[in-house]
Design a protein around this motif. Structure first.
Motif, mmCIF file in Angstrom:
data_model
loop_
_atom_site.group_PDB
_atom_site.id
_atom_site.type_symbol
_atom_site.label_atom_id
_atom_site.label_comp_id
_atom_site.label_asym_id
_atom_site.label_seq_id
_atom_site.Cartn_x
_atom_site.Cartn_y
_atom_site.Cartn_z
ATOM 1 N N LEU A 641 3.943 5.260 -3.176
ATOM 2 C CA LEU A 641 3.198 4.249 -2.438
ATOM 3 C C LEU A 641 1.980 3.773 -3.215
ATOM 4 O O LEU A 641 1.589 2.599 -3.134
ATOM 5 N N ALA A 642 1.374 4.693 -3.993
ATOM 6 C CA ALA A 642 0.245 4.272 -4.831
ATOM 7 C C ALA A 642 0.701 3.269 -5.880
ATOM 8 O O ALA A 642 0.024 2.253 -6.136
ATOM 9 N N SER A 643 1.852 3.540 -6.473
ATOM 10 C CA SER A 643 2.394 2.568 -7.440
ATOM 11 C C SER A 643 2.753 1.261 -6.753
ATOM 12 O O SER A 643 2.603 0.173 -7.322
ATOM 13 N N ALA A 644 3.228 1.347 -5.507
ATOM 14 C CA ALA A 644 3.558 0.132 -4.766
ATOM 15 C C ALA A 644 2.311 -0.684 -4.467
ATOM 16 O O ALA A 644 2.354 -1.927 -4.481
ATOM 17 N N PHE A 645 1.161 -0.011 -4.190
ATOM 18 C CA PHE A 645 -0.083 -0.732 -3.974
ATOM 19 C C PHE A 645 -0.496 -1.530 -5.202
ATOM 20 O O PHE A 645 -1.019 -2.647 -5.093
ATOM 21 N N GLU A 646 -0.255 -0.959 -6.362
ATOM 22 C CA GLU A 646 -0.637 -1.658 -7.586
ATOM 23 C C GLU A 646 0.193 -2.930 -7.784
ATOM 24 O O GLU A 646 -0.319 -3.934 -8.277
ATOM 25 N N ALA A 647 1.470 -2.846 -7.409
ATOM 26 C CA ALA A 647 2.329 -4.017 -7.590
ATOM 27 C C ALA A 647 2.210 -5.013 -6.445
ATOM 28 O O ALA A 647 2.461 -6.210 -6.632
ATOM 29 N N ASN A 648 1.825 -4.548 -5.244
ATOM 30 C CA ASN A 648 1.737 -5.414 -4.066
ATOM 31 C C ASN A 648 0.394 -5.132 -3.377
ATOM 32 O O ASN A 648 0.295 -4.209 -2.550
ATOM 33 N N GLN A 649 -0.603 -5.903 -3.714
ATOM 34 C CA GLN A 649 -1.947 -5.634 -3.230
ATOM 35 C C GLN A 649 -2.082 -5.874 -1.730
ATOM 36 O O GLN A 649 -2.724 -5.106 -1.030
ATOM 37 N N ASN A 650 -1.522 -6.923 -1.235
ATOM 38 C CA ASN A 650 -1.735 -7.324 0.152
ATOM 39 C C ASN A 650 -0.469 -7.189 1.002
ATOM 40 O O ASN A 650 -0.250 -7.962 1.924
ATOM 41 N N SER A 651 0.373 -6.213 0.694
ATOM 42 C CA SER A 651 1.618 -6.037 1.435
ATOM 43 C C SER A 651 1.363 -5.257 2.716
ATOM 44 O O SER A 651 0.881 -4.115 2.682
ATOM 45 N N GLU A 652 1.656 -5.882 3.821
ATOM 46 C CA GLU A 652 1.462 -5.227 5.119
ATOM 47 C C GLU A 652 2.360 -4.006 5.268
ATOM 48 O O GLU A 652 1.927 -2.960 5.769
ATOM 49 N N GLN A 653 3.628 -4.110 4.880
ATOM 50 C CA GLN A 653 4.566 -2.996 5.060
ATOM 51 C C GLN A 653 4.150 -1.772 4.262
ATOM 52 O O GLN A 653 4.236 -0.639 4.746
ATOM 53 N N ILE A 654 3.670 -1.972 3.033
ATOM 54 C CA ILE A 654 3.264 -0.822 2.222
ATOM 55 C C ILE A 654 2.005 -0.188 2.798
ATOM 56 O O ILE A 654 1.876 1.052 2.835
ATOM 57 N N TRP A 655 1.076 -0.983 3.280
ATOM 58 C CA TRP A 655 -0.122 -0.421 3.919
ATOM 59 C C TRP A 655 0.271 0.412 5.136
ATOM 60 O O TRP A 655 -0.200 1.543 5.302
ATOM 61 N N LEU A 656 1.138 -0.141 5.978
ATOM 62 C CA LEU A 656 1.526 0.594 7.194
ATOM 63 C C LEU A 656 2.326 1.846 6.855
ATOM 64 O O LEU A 656 2.209 2.873 7.551
ATOM 65 N N ALA A 657 3.155 1.796 5.800
ATOM 66 C CA ALA A 657 3.900 2.998 5.393
ATOM 67 C C ALA A 657 2.959 4.082 4.908
ATOM 68 O O ALA A 657 3.136 5.274 5.230
ATOM 69 N N ALA A 658 1.965 3.695 4.121
ATOM 70 C CA ALA A 658 0.999 4.692 3.644
ATOM 71 C C ALA A 658 0.213 5.287 4.804
ATOM 72 O O ALA A 658 -0.045 6.506 4.852
ATOM 73 N N ILE A 659 -0.165 4.449 5.758
ATOM 74 C CA ILE A 659 -0.898 4.948 6.932
ATOM 75 C C ILE A 659 -0.030 5.886 7.756
ATOM 76 O O ILE A 659 -0.488 6.946 8.230
ATOM 77 N N LYS A 660 1.231 5.514 7.960
ATOM 78 C CA LYS A 660 2.149 6.368 8.729
ATOM 79 C C LYS A 660 2.341 7.709 8.040
ATOM 80 O O LYS A 660 2.400 8.760 8.707
ATOM 81 N N LEU A 661 2.415 7.708 6.714
ATOM 82 C CA LEU A 661 2.573 8.963 5.980
ATOM 83 C C LEU A 661 1.360 9.860 6.180
ATOM 84 O O LEU A 661 1.496 11.078 6.370
ATOM 85 N N GLU A 662 0.160 9.272 6.183
ATOM 86 C CA GLU A 662 -1.045 10.067 6.400
ATOM 87 C C GLU A 662 -1.109 10.603 7.829
ATOM 88 O O GLU A 662 -1.513 11.750 8.066
ATOM 89 N N VAL A 663 -0.677 9.781 8.784
ATOM 90 C CA VAL A 663 -0.693 10.228 10.181
ATOM 91 C C VAL A 663 0.308 11.348 10.400
ATOM 92 O O VAL A 663 0.043 12.341 11.098
ATOM 93 N N GLU A 664 1.505 11.225 9.816
ATOM 94 C CA GLU A 664 2.535 12.240 9.997
ATOM 95 C C GLU A 664 2.105 13.579 9.383
ATOM 96 O O GLU A 664 2.495 14.649 9.875
ATOM 97 N N THR A 665 1.329 13.529 8.322
ATOM 98 C CA THR A 665 0.865 14.773 7.678
ATOM 99 C C THR A 665 -0.448 15.269 8.261
ATOM 100 O O THR A 665 -0.984 16.284 7.795
ATOM 101 N N GLY A 666 -1.003 14.576 9.283
ATOM 102 C CA GLY A 666 -2.233 15.038 9.925
ATOM 103 C C GLY A 666 -3.501 14.624 9.227
ATOM 104 O O GLY A 666 -4.593 15.065 9.625
ATOM 105 N N GLU A 667 -3.431 13.776 8.256
ATOM 106 C CA GLU A 667 -4.605 13.295 7.535
ATOM 107 C C GLU A 667 -5.154 12.063 8.267
ATOM 108 O O GLU A 667 -5.045 10.929 7.802
#
Length: 958
Positions: A641-667
Motif C-alpha cells: 500500500l505504501a508503494s501504491a501511495f507513491e504511484a497514486n497520490q490521491n486515490s480514494e480506494q488506496i487510502w480507504l484500504a490502508a485505513i481499513k488495514l490499520e483498523v483491522e490490526t487495531g492501530e
C-alpha cells in the motif's frame, strides 16, 4: 217483390275498348314502379328496353308478369346470376359506377398512386399511437372483463383446503338438461353357470352305460350310438332320465394332457431316456413365441414375391440375395435363409457382403468353412479376414489367420493394428510394427506406435523417418515434442513447434489456429504442459488481425478455462501480456485465473509483475495487499500500500484500504492520522463517512457529529452521512426529535433518484413506528411510494407495518397492490408466500417462481417450505440453487447453514462446506446480513463469525 228488367245492357258481355281502365271516371289511376321502368343505369344501345307504357300515356298499367314489361323486370324473366361486382351491390360512394365510361389515363394512375402514398405515410405516422391505444384498450378490456378462468383462480386454489369428508358430502349434479330423454333400462344379463356346477349333481341326472352316478358322466359308449347313422334314442334328461348322455369335458382335458405328454416323449433323448427340455417351462416358451398377424403374413408374402423377382431377373445382384435371406430370417425360416445365402454366394462370389451374411446365418463351424471358401474367391477382403479372425477362440489361431491375411493384404492398417494388439510381448509388437511401417509408410498411427515402443534414440530416428514419409502430419511433430519433454528437454520445445508450423505451412497443411489450440488442450490433458505452452506460443497469432488480437485471445483463454485446460489459458494470457503489457484488463483476468486455479505464490508473482507495468491500476495494488493480508503478512501488505501511495497520490480506494488495514490490526491512532491526511489529499464523501464511522466506533460522538456536520455541508446529497447522523441521534444520544428533524432534512436534500432515498424513507417510517406514531409511519410510506414508484422495499415495509400492527386484512390487500405494481419482485413474492395459509403456500410459491425469474429470495422461501414438510433433499437442492444464483446474498447462506445445523445425523462436513463456500463468496448484501455486519458491536468480525451469528438468529419454522 223484385221484377226482372225488361232489357239488360249488352256492353257487359262485350270486349272492352283499348286502353280502358275500370273506374277511371271515379278517379282510379294506375302507378309505375322501378320494376316497370328497369334499372337506373346507362345501357348500351342494343340493351335499351322499349319504354314502359303507363296509364298516364294512355295505356294500361303494366305490372309484373304482364305483356310489354322489360326483360328482367319480373320474376318470370330469366334471372341473371348474382355477382360480387353487380351494380346493384356497389357502394354508392364509389365513383366507379358513375364514371365507368371515362377513360383511365396516365395522370389518373399517377394521382391514385400519390393518394395511396399519402395514405400510407399518414398511417405510418399514426401507427405507434394507434397501436399504443389499442394495447391500452385491450388491457382495460381484459381488466374489466376477465376470463372465467381468471375470476375463479383463487377459488380453484381454495379447493386444496377441502377435506375428503366435505368433498364426499357435496351433492351430485342431476341431469337437468335431458330429464325427458332418459335412457332405456338395459335388460338384465345373466352369467351362465360353470360346468362344474352342472356336473356336480345339481340337476340329479344319471348316465346310462355303467357310468359314475356322482359325476354324471358316461364311462362307456351307448350301443345305440354305434350305428353312426341313426340318432341316439334318448336325450339328456334334467329330471334324471337314464337314457340321456352328457358331454364329458373332463375327458377333453385328459386328452389334452395325453397329447402334451406324447410331444414331450418325442422330444426326449432316445438313448438315455432323459428329456432334453424343461417340461415346466415348455408352456412358457410357447407363450413367448411371436405370432404373426394376417397383415404381417400378407406383407411377407408380397415381399417374398418381389425379392424372388429381383433375384430371378438379376441373379448377380448381391443385395437382392441378402434382402431375400433376411426376409426369411424375419419369417423365422432360418433354413430357407441359409439356402438363399448359399445360392447368393454361388451367383455372386466376388461380393464380400453376401459371404459375411451367409457366415452370420450359419453356426460357427459352418461359418469358418464359408469364410475359408470366401477368401479363395476374394483374398483381398479385409472384412472377411477380420470376421474369420473373430470366429477363432484361440489366440494362436487368430494370429495365424491375421498373418495369413497380411500375406495377401500387406497394406491394410486395420490388419496390422489387429495383429499388433494380439501381441503380448513388446519386442514382438515392435518387430511387427517395423514391418508394418515398411508396408504402409503413410500410416501415422503405426509410426507413432512404433516410436512409443522404441528407446529415446531409436524413437527420434523413427520419428525422423516418419516425418520424411508423411511431411504433412502434425501429429509426428507433436509426438517429437512430447518425447523431448518426457526426457526433460524443455528448451528444445520452442524450436520443435515453431519449426513444425513453418514446415507444415510449406507442405500445404491446412491446420488452423483453433485446431492447434485443441491439440494444446489434448497435450495438457495427457500431462505434457510444456508442449501445450509451446504450441500456444507458436500458433496463437495465426490468422488474427492486429485490431482483433486482444479480444480474440481473451475469448480463447476463457474457452480453454471452460474446457478445463488451465495451463493452456495461462499460456494464452502470458503471450497476450507480452504483446500488450500495459493492458490492465488482461492483467486482471490473469490474476483472477491464478486466484481461482493457481497458488498464492503464482498470484503474488502475477500481481507484482502487473503493478510494474500498470502502476495506475488501483485494483491490482489492492489485490496484492489483500493477498498479503490474508496470508498473515501484515508488513508486506502495508509495504504494497505504501508503494501504491507513491504511484497514486490521491486515490480514494488506496487510502480507504490502508485505513481499513490499520483498523483491522487495531492501530486506531494511525488510522485517524491517515484519515486526516486523506481528508486533505482525497477530499471525497466516502473518506468523510469513514472518518465519522471510526470516531463513532471509538465512542467519540461529539467529534463524529462535528465531522458529519462539516461533511453534510460539503456533500449534502450523500445520503449515508444523513443516515449515520440520524442513527447517532436516535440510538446513542436518544434524541428522537433531532433524529426526526435530520431525516426530514435528508429527504429534502437527497435526490429522489438516489439509491439512498429509499433507505431514508424506511428509516423515517421505522422511527415513527418505534415512537408509537403508526399513522404517521403509514403516511410516510404512502408518500414515499408516490415519489418513488415501483420500489418493492417500500411496499414490503408497508406490508410488515400492518402485519406488526395485527392488521392482516390490510396487509393482504397491500400485497395484492404491490404485486400489481412490482410483479417480478422476489421480496414481495416471498412475503406473499409466507402470508398465505399452509395449504395454499405451494400454489403461491409456484406463481412466484414463474413470475420472479429465479429470484434468490423466492428460492430460499421455497426451500423453507420443503424444510417445513421434511423434504430434506429438495430443500437442500433449492438452497444450493439460491446461493448459486446470487452468492453475494448473505441471507441465503445463513438460511442454508441453519437448515443443515438442525438436521439429524452427522452434518459436520456439510456445514464446513457451506462455511468454506460462503467465505470464498464474501457476501455483502442481505437484510439480516447487513443488519448484523454493520452493528457496532460486530465490528471487525470475520465472514464466518457473521454467518454463524445470522444463522443462530433465524427461526426454525416457517
Amino acid at each position: 217483390m223484385f221484377h226482372k228488367p225488361a232489357f239488360a245492357p249488352d256492353f257487359l258481355s262485350k270486349k272492352p275498348p283499348p286502353n280502358y281502365i275500370a273506374g277511371l271516371g271515379r278517379g282510379a289511376t294506375g302507378f309505375t314502379t322501378r320494376s316497370d321502368i328497369g334499372p337506373a343505369r346507362e345501357q348500351a344501345p342494343e340493351e335499351v328496353a322499349p319504354p314502359a307504357i303507363g296509364p298516364m300515356m294512355g295505356g294500361p298499367a303494366i305490372g309484373p308478369g304482364m305483356p310489354g314489361m322489360p326483360p328482367g323486370a319480373n320474376g318470370d324473366a330469366p334471372k341473371k346470376p348474382l355477382d360480387d361486382d353487380d351494380e346493384q351491390f356497389q357502394d354508392p360512394d364509389n365513383e366507379t359506377g358513375l364514371f365507368n365510361t371515362a377513360p383511365y389515363e396516365a395522370d389518373d394512375e399517377e394521382a391514385d398512386r400519390i393518394y395511396e402514398e399519402v395514405d400510407k405515410a399518414m398511417d405510418e405516422r399514426r401507427r405507434a399511437r394507434r397501436e399504443a391505444r389499442e394495447r391500452e384498450e385491450l388491457e382495460r378490456y381484459r381488466k374489466e372483463r376477465p376470463k372465467i378462468q381468471q375470476q375463479f383462480a383463487d377459488l380453484k386454489r381454495g379447493l386444496a383446503a377441502v377435506s375428503q369428508e366435505e368433498w364426499a358430502a357435496l351433492p351430485d349434479v342431476g341431469d337437468l338438461v335431458r330429464k325427458k330423454g332418459t335412457k332405456k333400462k338395459l335388460p338384465d344379463r345373466y352369467t351362465p353357470s360353470a360346468d362344474l356346477i352342472t356336473i356336480g349333481g345339481g340337476f340329479g341326472s344319471t348316465v346310462s352305460g355303467g357310468g359314475d352316478a356322482a359325476s354324471g358322466f358316461a364311462t362307456s359308449i351307448d350301443p345305440r350310438m354305434m350305428g353312426g347313422l341313426s340318432t341316439p334314442a334318448g336325450t339328456a334328461s334334467v329330471a334324471g332320465d337314464q337314457s340321456g348322455i352328457l358331454t364329458d369335458f373332463v375327458q377333453f382335458g385328459q386328452g389334452r394332457n395325453k397329447v402334451l405328454g406324447l410331444k414331450l416323449d418325442q422330444m426326449s433323448d432316445s438313448v438315455s431316456g432323459q428329456s432334453t427340455i424343461d417340461p415346466k417351462g415348455y408352456l412358457t416358451d410357447l407363450n413367448s413365441m411371436v405370432t404373426k398377424t394376417d397383415a404381417e403374413i400378407s406383407d411377407i408374402k408380397k415381399a417374398r414375391q418381389l425379392l424372388r423377382s429381383v433375384i430371378t431377373t438379376n441373379p448377380k445382384h448381391a443385395p437382392g440375395w441378402i434382402a431375400a435371406a433376411r426376409l426369411e430370417e424375419v419369417a423365422q425360416k432360418i433354413v430357407a435363409a441359409r439356402e438363399l445365402a448359399a445360392k447368393g454366394c454361388e451367383e455372386c462370389p466376388k461380393s464380400e457382403d453376401i459371404w459375411l451374411e451367409s457366415a452370420r446365418l450359419n453356426s460357427t463351424e459352418n461359418a469358418k468353412i464359408i469364410l475359408a471358401t470366401a477368401v479363395r474367391h476374394i483374398p483381398t477382403s479385409v472384412k472377411i479376414w477380420l470376421r474369420a479372425q473373430s470366429l477363432e477362440q484361440d489366440v494362436k489361431a487368430q494370429k495365424r489367420v491375421l498373418r495369413r491375411a497380411l500375406e495377401f493384404i500387406p497394406n491394410s492398417v486395420k490388419l496390422w493394428k489387429a495383429a499388433v494388439s494380439l501381441e503380448e510381448d513388446s519386442d514382438d509388437a515392435r518387430i511387427l510394427l517395423s514391418r508394418a511401417v515398411e508396408c504402409v509408410p503413410l500410416a501415422t498411427e503405426l509410426w507413432l506406435a512404433l516410436a512409443r515402443l522404441e528407446t529415446y534414440e531409436n524413437a527420434k530416428k523413427v520419428l525422423n523417418k516418419a516425418r520424411t514419409a508423411i511431411p504433412t502430419s502434425h501429429e509426428i511433430w507433436i509426438t517429437a515434442a512430447k518425447l523431448e519433454e518426457q526426457q526433460g528437454n524443455i528448451g528444445s520445445l520452442d524450436k520443435i513447434i515453431p519449426n513444425a508450423v513453418t514446415r507444415l505451412a510449406q507442405k500445404g497443411s491446412t491446420l488452423d489456429r483453433d485446431s492447434w489450440i485443441k491439440e494444446a488442450e489434448e497435450c495438457e490433458k495427457e500431462g505434457f504442459v510444456g508442449t501445450a505452452q509451446a504450441i500456444i506460443k507458436a500458433t496463437i497469432g495465426i490468422d488474427v488481425d492486429d485490431d482483433d488480437r486482444e479480444g480474440t485471445w481473451l475469448e480463447d483463454a476463457e474457452s480453454s478455462v471452460s474446457h478445463g485446460a488451465i495451463a493452456t489459458a495461462r499460456a494464452i494470457y502470458a503471450y497476450a501480456l507480452q504483446v500488450f503489457p500495459q493492458e490492465e484488463g488482461i492483467w486482471r483476468k490473469a490474476a483472477f485465473l491464478e486466484k481461482s486455479h493457481g497458488t498464492r505464490e503464482s498470484l503474488e508473482e502475477v500481481l507484482q509483475r502487473a503493478v510494474k507495468y500498470c502502476p495506475q491500476a488501483e485494483i491490482l495494488w489492492l489485490m496484492g495487499a489483500k493477498e498479503k493480508w490474508l496470508a498473515g503478512d501484515l508488513p508486506g501488505a502495508k509495504g504494497i500500500l505504501a508503494s501504491a501511495f507513491e504511484a497514486n497520490q490521491n486515490s480514494e480506494q488506496i487510502w480507504l484500504a490502508a485505513i481499513k488495514l490499520e483498523v483491522e490490526t487495531g492501530e486506531y491512532g494511525r488510522a485517524q492520522a491517515l484519515l486526516l491526511q486523506a481528508r486533505t489529499k482525497a477530499d471525497t464523501d466516502r473518506v468523510w463517512m469513514k472518518s465519522a464511522m471510526l470516531e463513532r466506533q471509538l465512542g467519540n460522538l461529539p467529534v463524529a457529529m462535528s465531522l458529519l456536520e462539516e461533511a453534510i455541508t460539503k456533500f449534502p446529497q450523500f445520503g449515508k452521512l444523513w443516515m449515520i447522523k440520524a442513527q447517532i441521534e436516535e440510538h446513542q444520544l436518544s434524541n428522537v426529535v433531532a433524529a426526526r428533524d435530520t431525516l426530514s432534512k435528508a429527504l429534502k436534500a437527497v435526490p429522489k433518484s438516489s439509491p439512498s432515498a429509499v433507505t431514508l424513507w424506511l428509516m423515517a417510517s421505522r422511527l415513527e413506528e418505534r415512537a408509537g406514531q403508526l399513522t404517521k409511519s403509514r403516511a410516510l410510506l404512502e408518500k414515499a411510494r408516490l415519489l418513488n414508484p415501483k420500489q418493492p422495499e417500500l411496499w414490503c415495509e408497508a406490508i410488515r407495518v400492518e402485519s406488526r400492527a395485527s392488521n392482516q386484512a390490510i396487509a393482504d390487500a397491500l400485497i395484492s397492490k404491490a404485486l400489481q405494481e412490482c410483479p417480478t419482485s422476489g421480496l414481495l413474492w416471498s412475503e406473499a408466500i409466507l402470508s398465505e395459509s399452509r395449504p395454499q403456500r405451494k400454489a403461491r410459491s409456484k406463481d412466484a417462481w414463474m413470475k420472479s425469474e429465479n429470484d434468490p429470495l423466492v428460492l430460499v422461501t421455497v426451500a423453507r417450505l420443503f424444510w417445513s414438510e421434511r423434504k430434506v433433499e429438495k430443500a437442500r437442492n433449492w438452497f444450493a440453487r439460491a446461493v448459486k444464483v446470487n452468492p453475494d446474498l448473505g441471507d441465503s447462506w445463513a438460511w442454508w447453514l441453519k437448515f443443515e445445523s438442525v438436521q439429524e445425523g452427522d452434518t459436520t462436513k456439510m456445514v464446513a462446506d457451506i462455511v468454506a463456500k460462503c467465505k470464498a463468496a464474501e457476501p455483502h448484501h442481505g437484510e439480516r446480513w447487513q443488519a448484523c455486519a454493520k452493528d457496532l458491536s460486530n465490528t471487525g468480525r470475520s465472514v464466518e463469525e457473521i454467518l454463524k451469528m445470522v444463522a443462530s438468529s433465524l427461526p426454525v419454522t416457517v
